[in-house]
Design a protein around this motif. Structure first.
Motif, PDB file in Angstrom:
ATOM      1  N   VAL A  86      48.804 -32.239  19.511  1.00  0.00           N
ATOM      2  CA  VAL A  86      48.085 -30.962  18.976  1.00  0.00           C
ATOM      3  C   VAL A  86      46.995 -31.476  18.033  1.00  0.00           C
ATOM      4  O   VAL A  86      47.412 -31.967  16.896  1.00  0.00           O
ATOM      5  N   VAL A  87      46.079 -31.139  18.307  1.00  0.00           N
ATOM      6  CA  VAL A  87      44.718 -31.551  16.950  1.00  0.00           C
ATOM      7  C   VAL A  87      44.677 -30.210  16.510  1.00  0.00           C
ATOM      8  O   VAL A  87      44.186 -29.198  17.080  1.00  0.00           O
ATOM      9  N   ALA A  88      44.750 -30.314  15.115  1.00  0.00           N
ATOM     10  CA  ALA A  88      44.470 -29.121  14.433  1.00  0.00           C
ATOM     11  C   ALA A  88      44.208 -29.673  13.072  1.00  0.00           C
ATOM     12  O   ALA A  88      44.354 -30.630  12.512  1.00  0.00           O
ATOM     13  N   SER A  89      43.394 -28.679  12.557  1.00  0.00           N
ATOM     14  CA  SER A  89      42.712 -28.919  11.258  1.00  0.00           C
ATOM     15  C   SER A  89      42.596 -27.977  10.085  1.00  0.00           C
ATOM     16  O   SER A  89      43.096 -26.797  10.618  1.00  0.00           O
ATOM     17  N   GLY A  90      42.659 -28.246   8.985  1.00  0.00           N
ATOM     18  CA  GLY A  90      42.393 -27.164   7.950  1.00  0.00           C
ATOM     19  C   GLY A  90      43.782 -26.485   7.880  1.00  0.00           C
ATOM     20  O   GLY A  90      44.962 -26.989   7.776  1.00  0.00           O
TER      21      GLY A  90
END
Lengths: 323, 340
Positions: free
Chosen positions: A205-209
């Motif tokens: 899972v690519v996730a930011s912030g």
């Protein structure tokens, strides 16, 4: 025990240390002086009103002011109190600051930092105070970082100020009061290096912030059912750690991009096409995107929430990929 | 509020230098149009012909440390601030030896070492950058000033009006120079703006006045007074310089050049030509010897010829350099190429 600070206090410490280290650092923005509890607390008292400059409600003028200061040996920070205010200053950001270095043929560097506070939906703030407009700036070529921890908030703030190009730092509304370990000494977190926030081997899972935390929560939930999720935080969206992205996808073979910007031409669209181009043969399943709906953020809580990328939709996507 | 003192004119040699500069500005532009027609310059050029007294008069009050910001019609400002015509032509011709290494072209020529922050393709957009420069001068205790140039059309652009206010409240050493040539492209100023431009500026708290932009001495006097005041900490000013562009808004190869402005109006302004005016004054006042003018004109033409030759003999940028200068600090994959 290691020292803990809130995200906002970590930004504040980064600003104080940057002002102390370099007399060319100045800051402009609205209501940045005389505040007691914010990222700019104490700056004007410590460094003076000539370096910590309260501005009229003139976003285009103070954004351009910073460009001129940067061309004249300054290292300015421009604060936007609300992320949607960047649209008011778009000519100065996109036509001027982003384009000048190339148009000048490299005659001067343009070390400007745009500190974009309270980015994303904070709950009940409606259409003009809930944007997360980083894809606009990335499309214009402005380096963009989204710290997801207090430690990175400090390190990326310092790195952004030291960088000899315009850099936008988005500080998500949902993270500002969260606490975490923050080293006391000044340090720079490098741009262009993603981080595995939780190791796993079946799905990336690519996730930011603000979404990193939510992705980890979902990963823990599905772990009970034997699903192993890796959460990869790009940290820096432009430059993007394309090698790190390819590495995690090669490891897991499945990808969900969990992103708090709009779907069309959003960050998730870019990540998906990069992975499709570069990692096609590593993929065991189609790429999935969980993003904002392509609608203006509505005011009322049930529909605001429904427009945003949430845990339930991520969990469903993760389970569907392994079904 | 008019300037409290009117500076004296400088010596004859300096004023002869103004004549030479104005002549250089005009011949530069006339030759640039020829280069457009001959296909040497790709794209568009905005001629400064007719407005030479403004750039030369205002820049005569500046040093190389002072900063100017310019406009889409920027060649004159750059030459007046000391720009090198050879590197300017090289930029117009898209050569690697140009000021911007061929990355900017006519509307973005800049020489940061001469305090020229560059021409700008967006009306009014350069002004706030001048303010940032002025603030850094103030912060470092340096006596330098910033001069944003802009046209009458910019007087309805929000960022410029914001910049007036900002310069006033911050008491910045800035002299706003408005080149009122009467037209925003083809729209007469009177159709888009009510009242006098300098009065609008005065309402922001700027020391504002209107001067004859066809008289280099008048522009110099007003600019020198405003610059002296700004250097002494007296704050920002606004000069409305009334002039006329003899040419169309811009020229491009193959685009028809029909000027719909009234013939009598055009003839009237041409009859007040700034270069002829100064030449007449220098002659009348015995400030240059017989034959000096012809000699200077020849010198200017020789300089122009040499500058064009330099540009034509310079190489164009290598296609492999397409990604250069986007960033000071690059990373793997940044900037991204469009094909891999």
């Amino acid at each position: 025990m290691a020292r803990e600070l809130t995200y906002i206090a970590a930004l504040n410490e980064a600003l104080h240390q940057s002002f102390a280290a370099d007399p060319s650092v100045i800051m402009v923005g609205e209501n940045i002086r005389g505040v007691k509890r914010s990222e700019t607390a104490g700056l004007d008292g410590a460094f003076g009103a000539d370096r910590v400059i309260d501005m009229p409600i003139s976003e285009p003028a103070f954004t351009g002011f910073a460009t001129g200061a940067a061309l004249s040996g300054g290292r300015p920070i421009v604060e936007f109190q609300v992320s949607s205010l960047i649209f008011v200053a778009f000519d100065q950001l996109v036509n001027q600051a982003a384009k000048l270095p190339l148009m000048l043929g490299g005659q001067r560097h343009l070390p400007v930092t745009y500190l974009i506070m309270g980015a994303g939906a904070g709950g009940g703030r409606a259409g003009q105070h809930s944007d997360n407009p980083y894809p606009f700036l990335m499309h214009a070529g402005i380096k963009t970082v989204i710290p997801s921890t207090p430690k990175d908030a400090k390190g990326l703030m310092i790195a952004a100020i030291r960088e000899d190009d315009p850099v936008a730092l988005f500080a998500p509304a949902g993270l500002l009061r969260r606490e975490g370990e923050v080293p006391e000494e000044p340090y720079a977190t490098p741009l262009g290096e993603g981080v595995v926030r939780r190791a796993g081997d079946q799905i990336t899972v690519v996730a930011s912030g603000n979404l990193v935390r939510k992705a980890i929560e979902v990963a823990e939930t599905v772990a009970a059912d034997g699903i192993s999720v890796e959460v990869w935080d790009p940290v820096s969206l432009l430059p993007l750690d394309k090698a790190g992205l390819a590495e995690t996808v090669a490891k897991t073979g499945r990808l969900v991009v969990f992103d708090d910007s709009n779907r069309t031409c959003g960050f998730a669209a870019e990540v998906s096409s990069l992975v499709a181009e570069r990692c096609f043969h590593d993929l065991k399943a189609p790429i999935k995107r969980i993003t904002r709906a392509d609608v203006t953020t509505p005011f009322s809580n049930p529909i605001e929430y429904a427009s945003l990328p949430g845990r339930e939709r991520l969990e469903a996507a993760v389970r569907a990929l392994l079904a | 509020m008019p300037p409290s003192t009117t500076p004296d004119l400088p010596d004859a040699e300096t004023q002869i230098g103004w004549y030479q500069r104005m002549r250089l500005l005009r011949r530069f532009e006339q030759n640039a149009v020829e280069l457009v027609d001959e296909g040497d310059i790709i794209g568009i050029v905005h001629e400064y012909v007719g407005e030479e007294a403004i750039a030369v008069g205002a820049c005569a009050a500046l040093t190389e440390h002072d900063v100017i910001t310019s406009t889409h019609r920027g060649h004159g400002h750059i030459l007046a601030k000391g720009g090198d015509p050879a590197r300017m032509y090289a930029e117009l011709l898209g050569r690697e030896t140009g000021y911007n290494k061929g990355r900017g072209g006519s509307m973005h020529i800049a020489d940061l070492d001469l305090g020229i922050f560059g021409a700008n393709g967006i009306v009014g957009a350069g002004a706030p950058m001048g303010l940032g420069a002025a603030h850094m001068f103030k912060l470092r205790g340096e006596p330098h000033v910033a001069v944003p140039f802009f046209g009458d059309g910019a007087m309805n652009q929000g960022v410029l009006l914001e910049s007036f206010n900002l310069a006033v409240i911050m008491e910045l050493p800035v002299i706003f120079v408005c080149e009122n040539n009467g037209y925003a492209i083809t729209t007469p100023i009177g159709e888009m703006t009510r009242g006098e431009l300098f009065e609008r500026a005065a309402a922001f708290g700027l020391a504002a006045e209107a001067v004859d932009g066809m008289d280099v001495r008048a522009v110099y006097r007003a600019a020198a007074a405003a610059v002296a005041r700004a250097r002494a900490g007296g704050g920002p000013s606004f000069l409305e310089c009334r002039a006329y562009r003899y040419s169309l808004h811009n020229v491009a190869k193959g685009v028809p050049r029909e000027d719909d402005r009234p013939a009598a109006e055009q003839a009237d302004w041409r009859g007040r030509d700034a270069i002829e005016r100064l030449a007449g004054e220098l002659t009348e006042e015995g400030l240059w010897p017989d034959g000096a003018r012809a000699e200077i004109d020849d010198e200017v033409d020789a300089e122009i010829e040499g500058a064009i030759g330099f540009a034509r003999n310079s190489r164009r940028p290598d296609p492999d350099s397409v990604l250069d200068h986007m960033y000071a600090v690059t990373y793997p994959g940044l900037p991204a190429a469009g094909w891999e």
